[in-house]
Design a protein around this motif. Structure first.
Motif, PDB file in Angstrom:
ATOM      1  N   TYR A 108     -19.350  -4.741 -50.244  1.00  0.00           N
ATOM      2  CA  TYR A 108     -19.743  -5.920 -49.452  1.00  0.00           C
ATOM      3  C   TYR A 108     -19.791  -7.193 -50.295  1.00  0.00           C
ATOM      4  N   TYR A 109     -19.230  -8.240 -49.771  1.00  0.00           N
ATOM      5  CA  TYR A 109     -19.363  -9.600 -50.304  1.00  0.00           C
ATOM      6  C   TYR A 109     -18.713  -9.790 -51.684  1.00  0.00           C
TER       7      TYR A 109
ATOM      8  N   ASN B 206     -14.573  -8.684 -44.171  1.00  0.00           N
ATOM      9  CA  ASN B 206     -15.346  -7.472 -43.870  1.00  0.00           C
ATOM     10  C   ASN B 206     -14.385  -6.280 -43.962  1.00  0.00           C
ATOM     11  N   GLN B 207     -14.888  -5.102 -43.632  1.00  0.00           N
ATOM     12  CA  GLN B 207     -14.059  -3.910 -43.738  1.00  0.00           C
ATOM     13  C   GLN B 207     -12.865  -3.996 -42.772  1.00  0.00           C
TER      14      GLN B 207
ATOM     15  N   PRO C 196     -19.661  -5.108 -38.763  1.00  0.00           N
ATOM     16  CA  PRO C 196     -19.407  -4.776 -40.169  1.00  0.00           C
ATOM     17  C   PRO C 196     -20.640  -4.500 -41.029  1.00  0.00           C
ATOM     18  N   THR C 197     -21.726  -5.240 -40.831  1.00  0.00           N
ATOM     19  CA  THR C 197     -22.855  -5.092 -41.744  1.00  0.00           C
ATOM     20  C   THR C 197     -23.485  -3.714 -41.615  1.00  0.00           C
ATOM     21  N   ASP C 198     -23.592  -3.018 -42.728  1.00  0.00           N
ATOM     22  CA  ASP C 198     -24.217  -1.700 -42.745  1.00  0.00           C
ATOM     23  C   ASP C 198     -23.568  -0.760 -41.734  1.00  0.00           C
ATOM     24  N   TRP C 199     -22.292  -0.929 -41.508  1.00  0.00           N
ATOM     25  CA  TRP C 199     -21.596  -0.030 -40.592  1.00  0.00           C
ATOM     26  C   TRP C 199     -21.528   1.368 -41.200  1.00  0.00           C
TER      27      TRP C 199
END
Lengths: 606, 595
Positions: free
Chosen positions: A256-257, A264-265, B270-273
């Protein structure tokens, strides 16, 4: 009492054959063009088209997407010309050149296509593989990035060409490295600096080492990437060319980041096209990747895994028809594993041994595979996923032919010796450049820098350590193509080997179906079971008028069938008029496709 | 008909006054006169006669939007931000006053709803929000100021397929949460082949029971004959519960295990997926669905969005992230802003609690509010609209004349005249023979009864507006110019943010998302020698930045209800322009002479 045996499939021979290495002729099989240069997009496209044209019965060429750079993302599909069910045969997915500059990967993938197409009906191992499998090859996942190898030859760039604002100042790619000394390459600058932490390596004066104060060493240099402060922000080359690294853009352990990991993924056209393909092709049984990462020379080790805790909320009432086990499974606090599961590791170990025998490759792959495609293919798709760098430094040490006993690989011994002698990898590279006459290192030469004054420019040449010299391409590709054919043959093939009908009373029958996997790999790895991405083998009795189910259900599933002769049996009890004919279907999309037999319920009984 | 209880006089008057406003944007005197008028909230004589005692399906939403755009063409614009799996429009209504600048140049508030198809109240709140702001622009100064200074992006529903499926087909209150993209939920190679079945064709999926005298596990309750209760240990019952209305369509021994869709759009961010086997509903990979991708693309293209709300149902909650314990807690400064708004939300919304998602509700990996906060730096809440506590007027106690078990049925009878409960009745089942079906209709439990819907819309829209009003708004304070010697000057400038939300979230700074704020100075004849932050007890010293003093990077932005002061040492003449740039807080600048 067995009254009816519907089919008897010969299975004996296969059990002995699977572990025998293919003995292919010594001549190179790939014939469509030569393998003595790396290919840009236009040339690679022409080569792929030419192979597909001359083998249009076997192969198709499709564009999975068009990149922002306007390049087609090619996929070659190779499958049994006599069976229109290419998508129901077990699928092998080969992906290469994810790092734009890892061109040896695309050569190995192109070679494999060539090798398979030309070997069909002349080499039994290849013929058998294509008749039973569908092979999907993405020779170059990163065509935009690969073009940079030529258009930005002086800079080493594994990622995509799209600009990215690395330093978050509102402009993208505004401070790349620059060629200060006019040699066409962006290397390093060393500047004399009383605060520097680098010193000349006493063992190899061309190299620098970090000074160790605890050993009385004193740093005299600061190192920069070669270049000027284009955007005058006080930092040198902090926002270079290019954007997302397609092998850091995948959801497992996604960084991440981080720079070059993407917004993003799966954020890129290329990664999305590949992901969508993988999820819509349930027949995939294996992923093979040609990328700098390795899990074939050195097989991955299983880590310790704690059982995930179950937290069932207080006062939960079980809904009707739901078992306690299902509830526990539902409330299990699962976490993604970060090392290969212990049940799967032995398969990787065995395949790794065969790989080293067949390719003679030693040395090590790149580190830092978080967010990589091969990881994703195992940890989230649940597939056996193998990756090889195709070429490593130590694979070049001598001219010994591969295929000798695994106990006697001189390269491995040389590497071990080098480690014992404390020869650093950088030193080994310098030695290798010398013995192969490669200009892979730019000697330090004085130059004048607009801001820093007197500097020295030098260091490893961009891309010199990424791809082998062109005269090694053909051999390396041949070894990997042979391995790929062998590897493909190891995937599960589940067959319905036996159906029995037993009369248990007047009009009452027990039906048993036995399935068996004669290949090496199980129909699902433990990771495949966990991710639920690998489809179980489904057996179903089709309903028929007059047949009443006593014990069922009609459709049953077997989650895994072990390899090397692993079996599973499924049972039904029915009531039906004697003589009723029932169709039994077995669906194993990832392990042999659809089989259907009709069985007759016999009127004799106890 | 709502809105007719007030006399013709008032409505006639407001109509006349509105005409005056239309004619009178050039006549401030009249505008002032209007402001002084008494006013009903909500307006009783609107230009667009929308009803908020009903639910709008996809077509009705389209009509409502068309009507509002026709009535308020200057302020409203429909943007289709994407296409759903089934091909429906992803509608985003943009509210902006073009006279005060384009929407992209303003700090903007994003709001969506119904990411879970069945959670349809959000659609109504969104329509209400647009309607309220437009209908009251001329008459309520607070509305006008908000609409003039902010932009709103209202994505009516994130899941048009799931919502329409819920309206159109037989469902429970909880089904059709997913989108309708086929998914092989039971891994048998067939897609969506075993959904629920409306055995009696009444549009509701209710419960199945079978009469098995002396062989059952359930019995009819003594309290109410519609209630089923489990038998005591050692007792036998006459009934067996057979689960949700349906048949085993694919013959695998299970009922309704692979219905339409089967994924959760609010686990696809996306976050913490986490993959589906860890976080159920995650689907393939982050943003793998056309709906979530369209919304993400829209958000990424609008870095001016500083606040967001995503309406769900149900439970009466004002949720903030993080969605899982692994995420840690937000920084003190970010939490301060969220708490300021969240604690006031509880006052605006009776029966609602301000809570932290993972800690007080459940763990969510790949949820929207984590994405907007962590990945985009947007201060986000998600309200669980409607609390069933609102049915009863108060929590149930021992003193209640109605037993606890019966109170929902009592409510159904006494307040709904039996509208929401399907009485048990016989149907034929292909496997179980004659059975009975009955239970709560899809409109009970999670849905707000129509007569209570307008209050829900109003209060939640007011909360969204309150939240939007707390988005950062940068102002420049005094600029102090002190002559050192010759043409050398020390210039000190202050930028302020009077709102609760910082101009840049700490989360954005930590994750290196977006740009920092910049405090800059420029002039035709200007050399900036030094720039930085005043230090010392009186600010008499200067803590200079190392690089680019003419455009000082303010990594944390301006905190909520706080200020940032910088000083420059410059030489030059003429005038200088001082600019504070903030992606989310706005850009302000002022030119002052050096003297």
């Amino acid at each position: 009492m067995k009254l009816f045996r519907s089919i008897a499939i010969p299975t004996l021979a296969a059990g002995f054959l699977i572990l025998v290495l293919p003995t292919l002729s010594g001549t190179l099989l790939a014939q469509t063009g030569s393998y003595d240069a790396y290919l840009n997009h236009t040339d690679l496209t022409a080569r792929l088209q030419s192979i597909v044209e001359s083998h249009h019965d076997l192969c198709t060429l499709e564009s999975m997407a068009v990149t922002t750079g306007g390049h087609d993302l090619w996929m070659v599909t190779i499958g049994n010309p006599n069976n229109g069910h290419a998508a129901t045969n077990p699928g092998l997915l080969v992906v290469a050149n994810i790092e734009g500059n890892h061109l040896i990967g695309s050569m190995a993938a192109l070679y494999l296509v060539d090798y398979l197409a030309n070997g069909y009906e002349t080499e039994p191992a290849i013929t058998d593989l294509i008749n039973t499998h569908t092979i999907y090859v993405v020779p170059r996942l990163n065509p935009d990035g690969a073009e940079l190898y030529w258009s930005q030859a002086g800079t080493e760039m594994p990622w995509k060409a799209d600009p990215e604002d690395d330093d978050r100042d509102g402009s993208a790619d505004e401070d790349p490295g620059d060629d200060i000394n006019g040699d066409g390459l962006v290397t390093k600058m060393r500047v004399r600096d009383p605060d520097g932490i680098w010193m000349v390596d006493p063992d190899e004066p061309r190299l620098l080492k970090r000074a160790d104060r605890t050993r009385g060493e004193r740093g005299i240099y600061t190192i920069y990437t070669e270049g000027v402060d284009d955007d005058a922000d006080g930092e040198y080359n902090e926002d270079g060319l290019g954007g997302t690294h397609l092998n850091h853009n995948w959801p497992h352990q996604y960084p991440y980041y981080q720079d070059h990991a993407g917004i993003n993924q799966v954020s890129e056209i290329e990664t999305r096209a590949l992901a969508d393909f993988a999820f819509t092709h349930r027949n995939l049984v294996m992923a093979l990747t040609f990328s700098p990462y390795d899990n074939l020379i050195t097989s991955p080790e299983a880590g310790f895994e704690r059982e995930a805790p179950v937290n069932i909320p207080e006062g939960l009432e079980l809904p009707p028809g739901v078992s306690m086990e299902e509830v526990m499974e539902y409330f299990r606090e699962r976490k993604a594993p970060t090392s290969i599961l212990s049940q799967d590791a032995p398969y990787y170990r065995f395949i790794s041994e065969r790989f080293r025998e067949m390719t003679g490759l030693s040395g090590k792959g790149a580190s830092g595979e978080a967010g990589s495609w091969p990881q994703f293919a195992y940890y989230q798709l649940g597939l056996p996923s193998f990756t090889t760098p195709v070429w490593t430094l130590t694979s070049e040490d001598d001219g010994e032919q591969p295929g000798t006993s695994s106990d006697d690989i001189p390269r491995a011994r040389i590497a071990a010796l080098a480690r014992r002698n404390g020869t650093s990898e950088d030193q080994q590279w310098l030695q290798w450049f010398e013995s192969n006459g490669i200009e892979g290192f730019v000697d330090w030469t004085p130059a004048n820098h607009p801001d820093l004054g007197d500097v020295e420019v030098g260091g490893f040449a961009p891309n010199a350590r990424v791809n082998p010299p062109v005269d090694r391409i053909a051999d390396l590709c041949e070894q990997h193509a042979r391995f790929a054919v062998w590897l493909g043959a190891q995937t599960a093939h589940v067959q319905l080997v036996d159906t029995e009908v037993e009369a248990t009373g007047p009009g009452y029958y027990q039906i048993k179906a036995t399935i068996q996997n004669d290949r090496y790999l199980p129909s699902a790895l433990e990771m495949g079971l966990r991710t639920r991405r690998v489809q179980p083998v489904t057996l179903r009795l089709l309903p028929v008028d007059g047949m009443v189910l006593i014990q069922g259900p009609l459709q049953q599933q077997v989650r895994n069938v072990y390899g090397s002769g692993g079996r599973a049996t499924v049972e039904w009890r029915v009531q039906a008029p004697p003589g009723t004919r029932v169709t039994l279907e077995m669906l194993a999309p990832a392990a042999g496709g659809l089989t259907s037999v009709t069985i007759s319920l016999n009127q004799e009984g106890r | 008909m709502p809105g007719t209880t007030h006399g013709k006089m008032i409505s006639g008057m407001t109509r006349a006054l509105r005409c005056a406003v239309i004619a009178g944007t050039l006549i401030p005197v009249l505008t002032t006169a209007i402001q002084a008028q008494p006013f009903n909230v909500p307006i009783t004589d609107p230009k667009v006669n929308l009803r908020f005692d009903r639910y709008h399906d996809y077509a009705a939403v389209g009509e409502a939007i068309d009507q509002m755009i026709e009535a308020f063409p200057k302020f409203l614009r429909l943007e289709i931000i994407g296409t759903s799996w089934e091909g429906r429009d992803m509608r985003c209504v943009v509210i902006n006053n073009p006279d005060t600048g384009p929407d992209t140049a303003k700090t903007a508030f994003y709001v969506d709803g119904s990411i879970h198809g069945n959670e349809i109240q959000g659609i109504e709140v969104n329509l209400y929000l647009i309607w309220f702001l437009m209908e009251n622009y001329d008459t309520l100064p607070m509305v006008r100021e908000l609409v003039d200074t902010r932009a709103f992006y209202v994505v009516i529903t994130q899941n048009p397929d799931g919502s329409q499926n819920w309206f159109e087909f037989a469902n429970t209150g909880s089904s059709s949460r997913s989108g309708t993209r086929p998914l092989d939920s039971d891994n048998d190679g067939r897609f969506d082949e075993d959904g629920s079945d409306d055995l009696d064709g009444d549009g509701n999926i209710v419960q199945m029971r079978k009469y098995m005298p002396g062989a059952g596990t359930m019995k009819v309750s003594d309290i109410d004959s519609r209630l089923m209760v489990p038998v005591e240990q050692g007792e036998v019952g006459d009934w067996i519960m057979l689960g949700s209305e349906g048949i085993d369509n694919d013959g695998d021994g299970r009922i309704n295990e692979d219905g339409p869709g089967g994924y959760d759009l609010n686990r696809n961010w996306p976050t913490d997926w986490q993959p589906d086997w860890i976080q159920g509903g995650a689907h393939w990979y982050p943003l793998s669905n056309p709906e979530s991708r369209a919304v993400a693309d829209f958000l990424l293209a609008h870095p001016n969005i500083a606040g967001a709300q995503s309406w769900h149902n149900t439970g009466g909650m004002i949720l903030r992230g993080p969605g899982s314990a692994d995420r840690g807690e937000y920084t003190y400064r970010d939490r301060q802003a969220l708490d300021y708004i969240g604690e006031r939300a509880e006052l605006i919304l009776p029966y609602y609690d301000y809570i932290v998602l993972w800690d007080d509700l459940y763990t969510v990996h790949g949820g929207f509010i984590d994405y907007t906060f962590d990945n985009l730096g947007i201060f986000t809440f998600s309200n669980e609209l409607w609390s069933s506590r609102q049915y009863y007027n108060e929590a149930w106690t021992e003193e209640s004349p109605i037993p606890n078990e019966q109170r929902q049925l009592f409510y159904n009878d006494a307040v709904g005249m039996g509208a929401w409960y399907v009485d048990w009745h016989e149907v034929d089942h292909p496997t179980y023979g004659t059975i009975e079906v009955g239970g709560w209709s899809k409109f009970y439990g999670r849905m707000t009864p129509p007569f209570m819907l307008q209050e829900l819309c109003h209060r939640n829209a007011m909360f969204a507006i309150f939240h939007a009003d707390q988005m950062p708004m940068v102002e420049l304070g005094d600029i102090d110019i002190e002559q050192h010697e010759g043409n050398s000057w020390r210039i000190t400038a202050t930028a302020m943010n009077p709102k609760a939300i910082p101009t840049r979230a700490d989360a954005a700074r930590q994750n290196r998302i977006g740009l920092p704020d910049f405090f800059g100075i420029e002039g035709d004849d200007l050399t900036v020698h030094m720039g930085g932050f005043p230090s010392g007890m009186l600010g008499e010293q200067l803590n200079p930045v190392e690089r680019r003093p003419e455009r000082i990077s303010i990594e944390s932005g301006i905190s909520g209800r706080d200020r940032v002061t910088v000083s420059w040492i410059v030489s030059g003449s003429g005038s200088v322009t001082i600019t504070y740039e903030s992606t989310k807080g706005g850009t302000v600048s002022r030119t002052v002479p050096l003297r």
